[in-house]
Design an enzyme around this catalytic site. Structure first.
Site, PDB file in Angstrom:
ATOM      1  N   SER A   7      -6.429   8.255  -1.859  1.00 51.60           N
ATOM      2  CA  SER A   7      -7.419   7.362  -1.513  1.00 51.60           C
ATOM      3  C   SER A   7      -8.114   7.627  -0.163  1.00 51.60           C
ATOM      4  O   SER A   7      -7.655   8.179   0.957  1.00 51.60           O
ATOM      5  CB  SER A   7      -6.068   6.283  -0.617  1.00 51.60           C
ATOM      6  N   TYR A  52       2.324   4.786   3.251  1.00 52.36           N
ATOM      7  CA  TYR A  52       1.200   5.140   2.565  1.00 52.36           C
ATOM      8  C   TYR A  52      -0.149   6.331   2.512  1.00 52.36           C
ATOM      9  O   TYR A  52      -1.019   7.369   2.220  1.00 52.36           O
ATOM     10  CB  TYR A  52       0.356   3.186   1.849  1.00 52.36           C
TER      11      TYR A  52
END
Length: 249
Positions: A138, A151
């Site tokens: 990401s 995350y």
């Protein structure tokens, strides 16, 4: 343009939805055989049953079951020469509000799960004489986001894991790369928006991007397909930002 994946045998995790599903479609269109792993049996059952598609239910948090699923995928495909780790989860929570179980789940799915898949798949890739691994990280692994410590840590860890594995796997002719998407129009992205004012939140997200829009899953799948294909034969250990310019904007 459809890439030629004729004869390729590719395993995709998280393949029933979002980026994984778009990647599966691209590989099938190019002539590959694809084992599609996902924990959502209903979503797998809803996939178009196209020639060359082999859906398998597997949970990234179940090491033994996951290893068995990779073995089954290799059996169904008669080997492996491509792996895409697309499955992932998000967590929006300040550190003090995050439980140990919250942290563990994000790390298990986003970092440990891809490691387990790669470890189980590597003997098959080696046996094939080479191949490709693409892990979906990401942009949050390149530039952090507020209230997403778990995350961001998991996605940054996946990038460094991939680079280290690229060094190990190179002697077997196996390439390992990472794609770092920004915001993508998926169920996972939509679930991160507040219900009370989703449109305002969506506008704030767009403002973080040089291209001022949310990506379509197929745009990320195109980068995954490129790194998997022969045109990327001299690329390994790379982390490719496919994020509409967020990480420099």
């Amino acid at each position: 343009m459809t890439q030629d994946f004729t004869g390729r045998r590719i395993l995709v995790t998280g393949g029933a939805r979002g980026i994984g599903r778009a990647s599966v479609s691209r590989f099938l269109a190019g002539g590959a055989k694809v084992a599609c792993l996902d924990r959502d049996a209903a979503a797998l059952a809803a996939l178009d049953r196209r020639a060359g598609l082999f859906p398998l239910v597997a949970d990234l948090c179940d090491p033994a079951g996951l290893a068995a699923a990779v073995d089954e995928a290799a059996k169904l495909l008669d080997g492996l020469d491509g792996v895409v780790n697309s499955a992932g989860v998000d967590l929006l929570a300040p550190l003090e509000a995050m439980s140990n179980d919250d942290w563990q789940r994000v790390i298990s799915v986003n970092l440990t799960g891809p490691m387990l898949v790669c470890r189980a798949a590597l003997p098959y890739l080696r046996r094939a004489g080479g191949g490709s691994v693409v892990n979906v990280s990401s942009g949050a692994g390149l530039q952090p986001l507020r209230d997403r410590t778990a995350y961001c840590a998991s996605k940054a860890g996946l990038q460094m894991f991939s680079k280290a594995l690229a060094m190990e796997a190179a002697e077997f002719g196996v390439r390992v790369n990472v794609v770092c998407p920004g915001a993508v129009e998926t169920d996972l992205f939509r679930s991160s928006l507040p219900e009370a004012d989703a449109e305002a939140a969506l506008g704030a997200v767009r403002d973080r991007y040089a291209l001022a829009r949310i990506a379509d899953p197929d745009e990320i799948a195109a980068a995954i397909a490129f790194l998997t294909g022969n045109d990327a034969s001299y690329i390994t250990g790379a982390a490719l930002a496919v994020d509409g310019g967020r990480t420099f904007h």
